[in-house]
Design a protein around this motif. Structure first.
Motif, PDB file in Angstrom:
ATOM      1  N   ARG A  50      74.377  36.061  33.720  1.00  0.00           N
ATOM      2  CA  ARG A  50      72.890  36.174  34.113  1.00  0.00           C
ATOM      3  C   ARG A  50      72.918  36.487  35.835  1.00  0.00           C
ATOM      4  O   ARG A  50      72.228  37.311  36.267  1.00  0.00           O
ATOM      5  CB  ARG A  50      72.112  34.967  33.795  1.00  0.00           C
ATOM      6  CG  ARG A  50      71.735  34.728  32.411  1.00  0.00           C
ATOM      7  CD  ARG A  50      71.129  33.499  32.188  1.00  0.00           C
ATOM      8  NE  ARG A  50      70.674  33.416  30.624  1.00  0.00           N
ATOM      9  CZ  ARG A  50      70.465  32.283  30.135  1.00  0.00           C
ATOM     10  NH1 ARG A  50      70.106  31.148  31.176  1.00  0.00           N
ATOM     11  NH2 ARG A  50      69.863  32.226  28.701  1.00  0.00           N
ATOM     12  N   ASP A  81      71.527  38.319  28.450  1.00  0.00           N
ATOM     13  CA  ASP A  81      72.208  37.505  27.253  1.00  0.00           C
ATOM     14  C   ASP A  81      72.569  38.592  26.243  1.00  0.00           C
ATOM     15  O   ASP A  81      73.931  38.296  25.645  1.00  0.00           O
ATOM     16  CB  ASP A  81      71.246  36.433  26.822  1.00  0.00           C
ATOM     17  CG  ASP A  81      71.200  35.282  27.633  1.00  0.00           C
ATOM     18  OD1 ASP A  81      71.946  35.193  28.755  1.00  0.00           O
ATOM     19  OD2 ASP A  81      70.187  34.408  27.699  1.00  0.00           O
ATOM     20  N   SER A 124      59.817  38.961  34.944  1.00  0.00           N
ATOM     21  CA  SER A 124      60.386  37.358  34.942  1.00  0.00           C
ATOM     22  C   SER A 124      61.807  37.295  34.913  1.00  0.00           C
ATOM     23  O   SER A 124      62.430  38.050  34.221  1.00  0.00           O
ATOM     24  CB  SER A 124      59.646  36.802  34.075  1.00  0.00           C
ATOM     25  OG  SER A 124      59.808  36.823  32.624  1.00  0.00           O
ATOM     26  N   ARG A 125      62.213  36.173  35.467  1.00  0.00           N
ATOM     27  CA  ARG A 125      63.712  35.885  35.356  1.00  0.00           C
ATOM     28  C   ARG A 125      63.997  35.613  33.896  1.00  0.00           C
ATOM     29  O   ARG A 125      65.069  36.108  33.501  1.00  0.00           O
ATOM     30  CB  ARG A 125      63.578  34.479  35.811  1.00  0.00           C
ATOM     31  CG  ARG A 125      65.264  33.905  36.007  1.00  0.00           C
ATOM     32  CD  ARG A 125      65.327  32.932  37.012  1.00  0.00           C
ATOM     33  NE  ARG A 125      66.774  32.375  36.950  1.00  0.00           N
ATOM     34  CZ  ARG A 125      67.551  31.556  37.895  1.00  0.00           C
ATOM     35  NH1 ARG A 125      66.707  31.307  39.121  1.00  0.00           N
ATOM     36  NH2 ARG A 125      68.587  31.280  37.860  1.00  0.00           N
ATOM     37  N   GLU A 126      63.028  35.015  33.017  1.00  0.00           N
ATOM     38  CA  GLU A 126      63.346  34.910  31.719  1.00  0.00           C
ATOM     39  C   GLU A 126      63.419  36.396  31.009  1.00  0.00           C
ATOM     40  O   GLU A 126      64.349  36.290  30.055  1.00  0.00           O
ATOM     41  CB  GLU A 126      62.215  34.124  31.012  1.00  0.00           C
ATOM     42  CG  GLU A 126      62.193  32.535  31.450  1.00  0.00           C
ATOM     43  CD  GLU A 126      61.609  32.447  32.840  1.00  0.00           C
ATOM     44  OE1 GLU A 126      61.779  31.374  33.407  1.00  0.00           O
ATOM     45  OE2 GLU A 126      60.792  33.495  33.379  1.00  0.00           O
ATOM     46  N   GLU A 127      62.754  37.145  31.382  1.00  0.00           N
ATOM     47  CA  GLU A 127      62.693  38.600  30.692  1.00  0.00           C
ATOM     48  C   GLU A 127      64.114  39.329  31.148  1.00  0.00           C
ATOM     49  O   GLU A 127      64.728  39.968  30.114  1.00  0.00           O
ATOM     50  CB  GLU A 127      61.550  39.532  30.888  1.00  0.00           C
ATOM     51  CG  GLU A 127      60.457  39.041  30.414  1.00  0.00           C
ATOM     52  CD  GLU A 127      59.161  39.716  31.116  1.00  0.00           C
ATOM     53  OE1 GLU A 127      58.295  39.874  30.066  1.00  0.00           O
ATOM     54  OE2 GLU A 127      59.163  40.079  32.101  1.00  0.00           O
ATOM     55  N   ASP A 184      67.083  37.824  32.083  1.00  0.00           N
ATOM     56  CA  ASP A 184      67.950  36.991  31.335  1.00  0.00           C
ATOM     57  C   ASP A 184      68.114  37.060  29.952  1.00  0.00           C
ATOM     58  O   ASP A 184      69.146  37.299  29.427  1.00  0.00           O
ATOM     59  CB  ASP A 184      67.624  35.462  31.638  1.00  0.00           C
ATOM     60  CG  ASP A 184      68.027  34.863  33.108  1.00  0.00           C
ATOM     61  OD1 ASP A 184      68.717  35.750  33.907  1.00  0.00           O
ATOM     62  OD2 ASP A 184      67.636  33.897  33.283  1.00  0.00           O
ATOM     63  N   ALA A 185      67.015  37.559  29.302  1.00  0.00           N
ATOM     64  CA  ALA A 185      67.009  37.789  27.800  1.00  0.00           C
ATOM     65  C   ALA A 185      67.983  39.023  27.640  1.00  0.00           C
ATOM     66  O   ALA A 185      68.732  39.279  26.688  1.00  0.00           O
ATOM     67  CB  ALA A 185      65.721  38.175  27.353  1.00  0.00           C
ATOM     68  N   GLU A 188      63.966  36.310  22.657  1.00  0.00           N
ATOM     69  CA  GLU A 188      62.479  36.306  22.907  1.00  0.00           C
ATOM     70  C   GLU A 188      61.953  37.605  23.631  1.00  0.00           C
ATOM     71  O   GLU A 188      60.967  38.229  23.176  1.00  0.00           O
ATOM     72  CB  GLU A 188      61.908  35.199  23.648  1.00  0.00           C
ATOM     73  CG  GLU A 188      60.489  34.959  23.840  1.00  0.00           C
ATOM     74  CD  GLU A 188      60.215  33.916  24.541  1.00  0.00           C
ATOM     75  OE1 GLU A 188      58.729  33.731  24.889  1.00  0.00           O
ATOM     76  OE2 GLU A 188      60.955  33.033  24.865  1.00  0.00           O
ATOM     77  N   HIS A 189      62.857  38.386  24.370  1.00  0.00           N
ATOM     78  CA  HIS A 189      62.419  39.328  25.196  1.00  0.00           C
ATOM     79  C   HIS A 189      63.419  40.350  25.352  1.00  0.00           C
ATOM     80  O   HIS A 189      63.174  41.388  26.019  1.00  0.00           O
ATOM     81  CB  HIS A 189      62.397  38.975  26.613  1.00  0.00           C
ATOM     82  CG  HIS A 189      61.379  37.740  27.019  1.00  0.00           C
ATOM     83  ND1 HIS A 189      60.165  37.688  26.572  1.00  0.00           N
ATOM     84  CD2 HIS A 189      61.676  36.312  27.219  1.00  0.00           C
ATOM     85  CE1 HIS A 189      59.517  36.768  26.911  1.00  0.00           C
ATOM     86  NE2 HIS A 189      60.359  35.664  27.570  1.00  0.00           N
TER      87      HIS A 189
END
Length: 446
Positions: free
Chosen positions: A217, A343, A334-337, A339-340, A304-305
């Motif tokens: 990441r 991953d 976003s950081r979550e997007e 990182d998805a 999720e993303h």
């Protein structure tokens, strides 16, 4: 007057003998997979295998952590902070390079594909104020001045010029030559390890899939930030190509994990071809990429993303990862997007294995394009060599068909997930097949 109906060619066709014919819906590239040709080995073991000598982990090549001074002045590094998380440090002085351990470094490419002189001669580009200030600060440090001079001499020598010419130059000539080290548009993101921590010999190379989830990441985030910076610092940049060549058969100069970012003043042929298709069908990436892959049973993994599938219409066996975000630019996500995507990409590298040559190629919306285009990444296994048949017919032989590729990768992902070596995700038949998962198309967000 009614126009005649002219359907596009089907991307995937199975012939009676088992041959699979593929046509890329984006480029029109035609690919055949002939039965039996996929049985050849795909791994490329290290040619010379030997036990690791003392100190070799840190000094195996010029990208290694024990040889910081053999690469141009770094632009930034990622380190492990006091709290255990990853932190970015920009513009580390030469005298402080050894005070922290860089998990990842952003450094200029010594031999740029598109050089600083190209930008200066063709567009009048001059070193930006921030880069000039960083250069002056770096050269004001005696250690920095000596480092820069050493790299300059090495570049002169490699270019066929006598290194002693450096000594005849005045300050202005020297700074003009060093400008590419501080304001160039071709950067490299280098990982710390040359070999894995548990490697006992030279075969234990550290690739993307051998990183931990959190390390990968951080690796992807630094590349995203570097791409954004290249756009921001040169107004003539129209596209930043991001790619990773892993192992020499895939074009790598060093068997050391690194990505490359190259700023160019055009959109690039691939982006232009895609743009023409997307203007005709704004929902193309859903209909002819992810949705088509789902209908054909080619989904590999999902979270999720992001979603991953076995690609079709590629010259080499290819895995693809698409961001499902409504935002097209990864640096605005976003950081979550981000990182998805990281991953799923990490999982695909881990399933591929570090002994398989590969090209990782990023695709995103060019900065001057108004049409939404989703961020997606392809991972190509360089397991065959283009030859006379391909050159003469422009029909490419891909040794592994998409369904066989999907089966092979899904099986491996299930094992990796059970061993908790990859991030949590849905694998294979667990992946949702809901149409229009990619939200880049603004109509889908209404």
């Amino acid at each position: 007057m009614l126009m005649p109906y002219s359907p596009a060619a089907e991307p995937l066709t199975r012939m009676a003998d088992g041959t699979v014919k593929q046509i890329s819906p984006f480029t029109g590239t035609e690919v055949w997979t002939v039965p039996g040709r996929g049985n050849r080995p795909i791994a490329h073991p290290v040619a010379e295998r030997h036990p690791l000598a003392p100190g070799e982990r840190e000094r195996a090549c010029a990208f290694c952590s024990g040889r910081y001074l053999e690469t141009p002045p770094e632009k930034s590094r990622v380190v492990i902070g006091a709290g255990g998380g990853f932190e970015r440090i920009d513009g580390v002085p030469a005298s402080e390079l050894a005070t922290t351990t860089a998990e990842f470094r952003r450094i200029p490419n010594l031999f740029e594909i598109v050089s600083f002189d190209y930008w200066r001669a063709n567009h009048g580009f001059e070193i930006p104020d921030a880069a000039r200030e960083r250069m002056e600060a770096y050269l004001a440090d005696p250690a920095g001045a000596e480092h820069a001079a050493s790299i300059a001499r090495a570049k002169l020598r490699a270019s066929g010029t006598e290194p002693a010419v450096w000594e005849t130059w005045g300050p202005a000539e020297r700074r003009a030559y060093l400008a590419s080290f501080f304001a160039g548009g071709h950067d490299i993101i280098v990982g710390r390890r040359h070999f894995t921590d548990d490697a006992v010999d030279s075969a234990g190379l550290a690739g993307s899939g051998t990183l931990s989830v959190t390390e990968h990441r951080a690796y992807i985030r630094l590349a995203v930030a570097a791409a954004h910076d290249l756009y921001e610092t040169n107004r003539w940049v129209r596209y930043v190509a991001v790619f990773q060549n892993w192992l020499r058969p895939a074009g790598a100069s060093f068997d050391h994990l690194h990505k490359q970012l190259v700023a160019i003043d055009e959109r690039g042929v691939s982006a232009q071809l895609e743009l023409e298709k997307v203007r005709a069908n704004p929902n193309l990436y859903n209909e002819m990429a992810v949705d088509y892959a789902a209908y054909q049973g080619l989904l590999v993994a999902s979270n999720e993303h992001a979603v991953a599938f076995a690609g079709f219409g590629h010259r080499y066996p290819t895995l693809e990862v698409y961001s499902t975000s409504a935002i097209c630019e990864p640096w605005r996500m976003s950081r979550e997007e981000v990182d998805a995507v990281a991953d799923l990409l990490h999982a695909l590298h881990a399933a591929t294995g570090a002994d398989v040559p590969s090209n990782e190629e990023w695709h995103h919306k060019p900065i001057d394009v108004d049409q939404p285009m989703p961020w997606h990444v392809t991972l190509k296994w360089r397991v065959s060599t283009l030859a006379g048949f391909e050159g003469g017919t422009k029909i490419y032989l891909n040794t592994i068909d998409p369904w066989s590729l999907r089966e092979r990768v899904v099986e491996r992902l299930e094992d990796l997930r059970a061993d908790r070596l990859i991030a949590p995700m849905m694998v294979g038949d667990e992946c949702p097949t809901t149409p229009n998962r990619l939200l880049y198309n603004p109509v889908l967000s209404r």
